[in-house]
Write a protein that holds these residues in place. Structure first.
Motif, PDB file in Angstrom:
ATOM      1  N   THR A   1     -39.221  41.338  11.339  1.00 36.20           N
ATOM      2  CA  THR A   1     -38.939  40.693  12.630  1.00 36.20           C
ATOM      3  C   THR A   1     -40.178  40.152  13.317  1.00 36.20           C
ATOM      4  O   THR A   1     -40.060  39.375  14.269  1.00 36.20           O
ATOM      5  N   THR A   2     -41.380  40.559  12.889  1.00 32.50           N
ATOM      6  CA  THR A   2     -42.602  40.115  13.574  1.00 32.50           C
ATOM      7  C   THR A   2     -43.266  38.932  12.883  1.00 32.50           C
ATOM      8  O   THR A   2     -44.282  38.433  13.367  1.00 32.50           O
ATOM      9  N   ALA A   3     -42.747  38.491  11.737  1.00 32.15           N
ATOM     10  CA  ALA A   3     -43.369  37.404  10.971  1.00 32.15           C
ATOM     11  C   ALA A   3     -42.576  36.121  11.124  1.00 32.15           C
ATOM     12  O   ALA A   3     -41.441  36.109  11.626  1.00 32.15           O
ATOM     13  N   ASP A   4     -43.190  35.020  10.664  1.00 33.14           N
ATOM     14  CA  ASP A   4     -42.507  33.729  10.630  1.00 33.14           C
ATOM     15  C   ASP A   4     -42.084  33.359   9.215  1.00 33.14           C
ATOM     16  O   ASP A   4     -41.045  32.738   9.020  1.00 33.14           O
TER      17      ASP A   4
ATOM     18  N   GLU B   1     -50.444  41.969  15.492  1.00 31.66           N
ATOM     19  CA  GLU B   1     -49.187  41.348  15.917  1.00 31.66           C
ATOM     20  C   GLU B   1     -48.081  41.474  14.878  1.00 31.66           C
ATOM     21  O   GLU B   1     -46.894  41.316  15.194  1.00 31.66           O
ATOM     22  N   ILE B   2     -48.444  41.730  13.628  1.00 32.87           N
ATOM     23  CA  ILE B   2     -47.454  41.818  12.552  1.00 32.87           C
ATOM     24  C   ILE B   2     -46.860  43.219  12.452  1.00 32.87           C
ATOM     25  O   ILE B   2     -45.815  43.429  11.855  1.00 32.87           O
ATOM     26  N   ARG B   3     -47.515  44.200  13.035  1.00 33.36           N
ATOM     27  CA  ARG B   3     -47.021  45.580  12.937  1.00 33.36           C
ATOM     28  C   ARG B   3     -45.709  45.699  13.705  1.00 33.36           C
ATOM     29  O   ARG B   3     -45.629  45.358  14.885  1.00 33.36           O
ATOM     30  N   TRP B   4     -44.683  46.211  13.020  1.00 37.01           N
ATOM     31  CA  TRP B   4     -43.327  46.184  13.584  1.00 37.01           C
ATOM     32  C   TRP B   4     -42.957  47.447  14.339  1.00 37.01           C
ATOM     33  O   TRP B   4     -41.832  47.585  14.814  1.00 37.01           O
TER      34      TRP B   4
ATOM     35  N   HIS C   1     -44.804  50.729  17.074  1.00 35.73           N
ATOM     36  CA  HIS C   1     -45.952  51.196  17.844  1.00 35.73           C
ATOM     37  C   HIS C   1     -46.104  52.698  17.660  1.00 35.73           C
ATOM     38  O   HIS C   1     -45.125  53.423  17.412  1.00 35.73           O
TER      39      HIS C   1
ATOM     40  N   THR D   1     -47.727  34.264   9.642  1.00 42.48           N
ATOM     41  CA  THR D   1     -47.367  33.676  10.927  1.00 42.48           C
ATOM     42  C   THR D   1     -47.901  32.250  10.978  1.00 42.48           C
ATOM     43  O   THR D   1     -48.850  31.892  10.252  1.00 42.48           O
TER      44      THR D   1
END
Length: 815
Positions: free
Chosen positions: A54-57, A113-116, A118, A199
């Protein structure tokens, strides 16, 4: 007008319809719970599958043919690509405290930013010896942030890692392993990443960027949008709950059928009580259709109330079920159409159940307004033709089931089961009614109260049979599931014992096995023999993938138990080899084979044996005496153990894992590593059968309590006369309790007689082609079923008995 009359009846006599409302509530609740479970678990599985994407393009995938560890790096030079992070994964064995198991280790992207997810506690790993984990994994292993674990991948040396952080993912990731960890990319040095996440600078030009990335990738690698990859992952995993949903739908259908029987019986009793009222309605000008529509309107009201309440309860139960299975991560999801369909099915089932009693009500002539209503005695119960038709269908179904069992055909068994259900629903109520005089004769031998109860059951044969059928349906399913699960487990255990003569195999990579590990294995109560086995590297003629690479030397203690042919051999030495190896070499039992050990060539006579390929290794197995006689020294690298007959497989696995958890140098194999998934499925079947027992008990209790309650009202004069003749209150209570217990016992006994053979046929049809069925009946559960029938009957009689004991003897003198 019709609806107003129906509503007036419901408001004036709500207790009459209480059992109907409760039965519809349970059945509709099952349907709504299934629909809610399917929607909630489906969304949860989609979230679980797609979360890392969900965090990638863009998602990059590499086929197994790609060997370059840096295959993804060229993408970083493509115009519009901002970051590229490889995604690694390894499967390892993890050791922590007294636990060990398989673990999936995935890489954490270097780009934050890619880590899905925390971290809740601690810090991100920044070296090869550091990992983070979800809190559930840490709790299961009994460690916390700052604790240490041991990882071992395949035959590599064990490594110690430190847990630097933890997170609460709120769902269980679909990794296929018991435990889950996340590590820095440096942990995976030398691995080829199977995927990468990228991304982009401009999301509006995503399609063009994907095309450019595709052109930059080497052969065997491809690119797609992260959204498309997430959809594919969701579709791949969303079907994971399908089988459970189908099973729940089957239970919902059974609950609905039991409810229909309770509803039909209740309406029949209500109509008998209201014969004079219905006749009076006809006498003042009401026609048959109006009487029928009034009763159906009452059914609609009761069905709507029960279905609405059941739908609300089902939503809560369905979500709770998904949460207990850790597949509710997406939150509550309700399908409005499915929920509305559940309510509609509940209302329609109520109308269908009430239709036949309402049709009978139209046959009541106006003159009955001047007469008393009476239930036809048992001898007047019609249905001989239906009994014959039902018997014929049942016999055909039994033949189909027999053929299915012999031929191990599950589809044919399902057809036979469907035919059997149809035949029994047609014939069994009539058969029960016909047999009630015999039950009455038997009850008369146990005293006055039992005799009175038997007479009442026989005089009201039709309603008695209908009430018993609600119990038959549930108890037959329970008995079927319990027998299938118990016999299935016994069959699987026997098959595993035959295929895996070595229950436990613990081996090292070539060094001597720890004597302490062997002693602790020997102390496990479920093991009868445990001994060290020495091995030596050996060269066998190439037989493809089935070629062994070692010789194992069995000591006398094990050879006598596992391979008597080795212990009793007085001629040339024997070597046991995998059957697949002999077949690949074109050899038969008794053929001579040559085996190279060091700079020597040993001669043996070959025999096929499961010992050679069921312990986690491909081996040639001979006796320690045979190797010693030829001057070959072997190293004690392995421990083999044989289980006691009838051992508890799950308990043995737990104890052996606890022993192996303290020795990361050993790998486990043998029979304990097999069959766990099947055992889990059988455990679910047993759990569901107990849950179904609870639902059946509730439906039966409500139906029988309602039957007895209405019967007490109908028999007020009879009971008042009994009181006037000196019958004590305790005898009245006993009479009603015996009536209720007789109904539940007849239903439960018939259910057991039906369910046991069907369960056995189901197991035979399922596993008969691969294993010899071992028949084992769950006597404890079948006994619990009959005990539940007695308790249900007693509970069902409490409220009606209280009402009966309040009847004044003087009421027997009034009319």
């Amino acid at each position: 007008m019709i609806f107003a009359l129906a509503w007036a009846q419901v408001r004036t006599y709500p207790a009459r319809l209480l059992a109907i409302i409760a039965a519809v509530l349970l059945a509709t609740g099952f349907l709504a719970a299934t629909a809610t479970f399917a929607a909630t678990s489906g969304e949860g599985l989609r979230l679980t599958a797609a979360a890392p994407l969900t965090t990638a393009d863009i998602v990059l995938d590499a086929e197994s043919s790609v060997r370059d560890p840096g295959w993804y790096r060229a993408v970083a030079d493509v115009a519009g690509v901002r970051t590229v992070d490889p995604q690694f994964a390894r499967t390892v064995n993890v050791f922590g405290g007294d636990r060990r198991g398989s673990a999936n280790v995935q890489s954490i992207a270097a780009t934050p930013e890619i880590r899905w997810f925390h971290l809740d506690h601690g810090s991100w790993p920044n070296g090869t010896g550091q990992v983070v984990a979800d809190q559930r994994t840490l709790d299961d292993l009994g460690v916390g942030v700052g604790g240490q674990l041991i990882f071992r991948q395949g035959d590599k040396q064990p490594v110690t890692v430190t847990v630097t952080g933890s997170t609460d993912l709120e769902f269980r990731p679909l990794t296929g392993s018991s435990f889950r960890f996340y590590a820095d990319p440096s942990f995976f040095a030398g691995d080829v990443p199977p995927a990468a996440l990228a991304t982009v600078d401009d999301p509006d030009r995503l399609a063009a960027t994907i095309d450019a990335v595709d052109r930059a990738l080497p052969p065997g690698a491809s690119a797609m949008s992260a959204a498309a990859a997430a959809d594919q992952a969701a579709a791949r995993f969303a079907g994971g709950n399908t089988q459970l949903v189908v099973l729940m739908m089957a239970f919902a259908a059974v609950a609905l059928l039991a409810s229909v029987l309770v509803i039909a019986n209740t309406f029949h009793v209500v109509i008998v009580q209201r014969v004079r009222q219905i006749a009076l309605l006809r006498l003042v000008g009401g026609h048959r259709g109006q009487a029928s529509r009034m009763l159906l309107a009452e059914a609609t009201i009761a069905g709507a109330v029960g279905a609405t309440a059941g739908a609300a309860a089902g939503v809560a139960v369905g979500y709770l079920g998904a949460a207990l299975l850790d597949i509710s991560g997406g939150g509550l999801r309700v399908n409005p159409l499915a929920l509305a369909g559940s309510v509609l099915v509940g209302v329609l089932a109520t109308l269908a159940a009430a239709w036949l009693p309402a049709r009978r009500a139209t046959r009541i002539p106006p003159v009955r307004a001047l007469q008393e209503a009476a239930e036809p005695p048992a001898g007047a119960v019609r249905g001989g033709r239906r009994l014959v038709v039902g018997a014929v269908v049942t016999v055909v179904a039994a033949a189909v089931l027999a053929v299915a069992g012999i031929g191990a055909s599950l589809p044919l068994a399902l057809v036979g089961g469907l035919l059997l259900a149809v035949g029994l629903l047609i014939a069994l109520p009539r058969l029960i009614a016909v047999l009630l005089p015999s039950v009455t004769w038997l009850l008369e031998r146990f005293g006055v109260a039992a005799g009175l109860a038997g007479s009442s059951l026989s005089q009201n044969a039709r309603r008695t049979a209908a009430a018993a059928m609600a119990v038959v349906v549930g108890s037959a399913l329970i008995a079927c599931l319990a027998v299938a699960a118990t016999t299935g487990r016994a069959t699987i255990d026997a098959d595993l014992e035959a295929r895996y003569p070595v229950a436990v195999s613990a081996r090292t990579d070539g060094g001597p096995i720890s004597g302490d590990t062997v002693r602790r294995l020997a102390a496990v109560p479920e093991l009868s023999v445990a001994s060290t086995v020495a091995t030596v590297d050996a060269r066998f003629s190439d037989g493809g993938k089935a070629t062994p690479a070692q010789l194992a030397a069995l000591p006398t203690a094990l050879a006598g138990t596992l391979a008597p042919e080795l212990a009793a051999s007085a001629g040339p030495p024997i070597v046991l080899l995998p059957a697949a190896y002999l077949a690949a070499r074109g050899l038969s039992d008794g053929s001579p084979v040559s085996v190279g050990v060091g700079n020597r060539t040993l001669q043996f006579i070959a025999h096929a044996s499961r010992l050679a390929d069921t312990t986690g290794q491909l081996l040639g197995v001979t006796s320690s005496d045979a190797l010693a006689a030829q001057g070959v020294a072997a190293v004690p690298t392995t421990a083999w153990a044989v289980a006691r007959p009838g051992f508890d497989r799950a308990l043995l696995a737990d104890r052996v894992n606890a022993v192996a958890a303290s020795d990361p140098a050993v790998e486990l194999g043998g029979g304990i590593t097999e069959g766990s998934d099947i055992a889990d499925v059988l455990a679910i079947l047993l759990g569901l059968s107990l849950a179904m027992l609870g639902v059946t008990v509730i439906i039966a209790l409500l139906g029988i309590a309602n039957l007895l309650g209405l019967s007490v009202i109908e028999r007020t004069q009879e009971m008042a006369l009994l009181r006037a003749l000196g019958t004590r209150r305790g005898r009245l209570r006993a009479m009603l309790a015996i009536e209720a217990v007789t109904i539940t016992l007849v239903g439960a006994a018939a259910g057991v007689v039906i369910g046991v053979p069907v369960g056995l046929v189901g197991v035979t049809a399922t596993v008969g082609a691969t294993a010899t069925p071992v028949i084992r009946l769950p006597w404890g559960q079948l006994g619990l079923l009959l005990l539940a029938a007695v308790v249900t009957g007693v509970l069902a009689s409490v409220a009606p008995a209280r009402r009966a004991t309040r009847i004044s003897p003087a009421q027997g003198l009034t009319h």
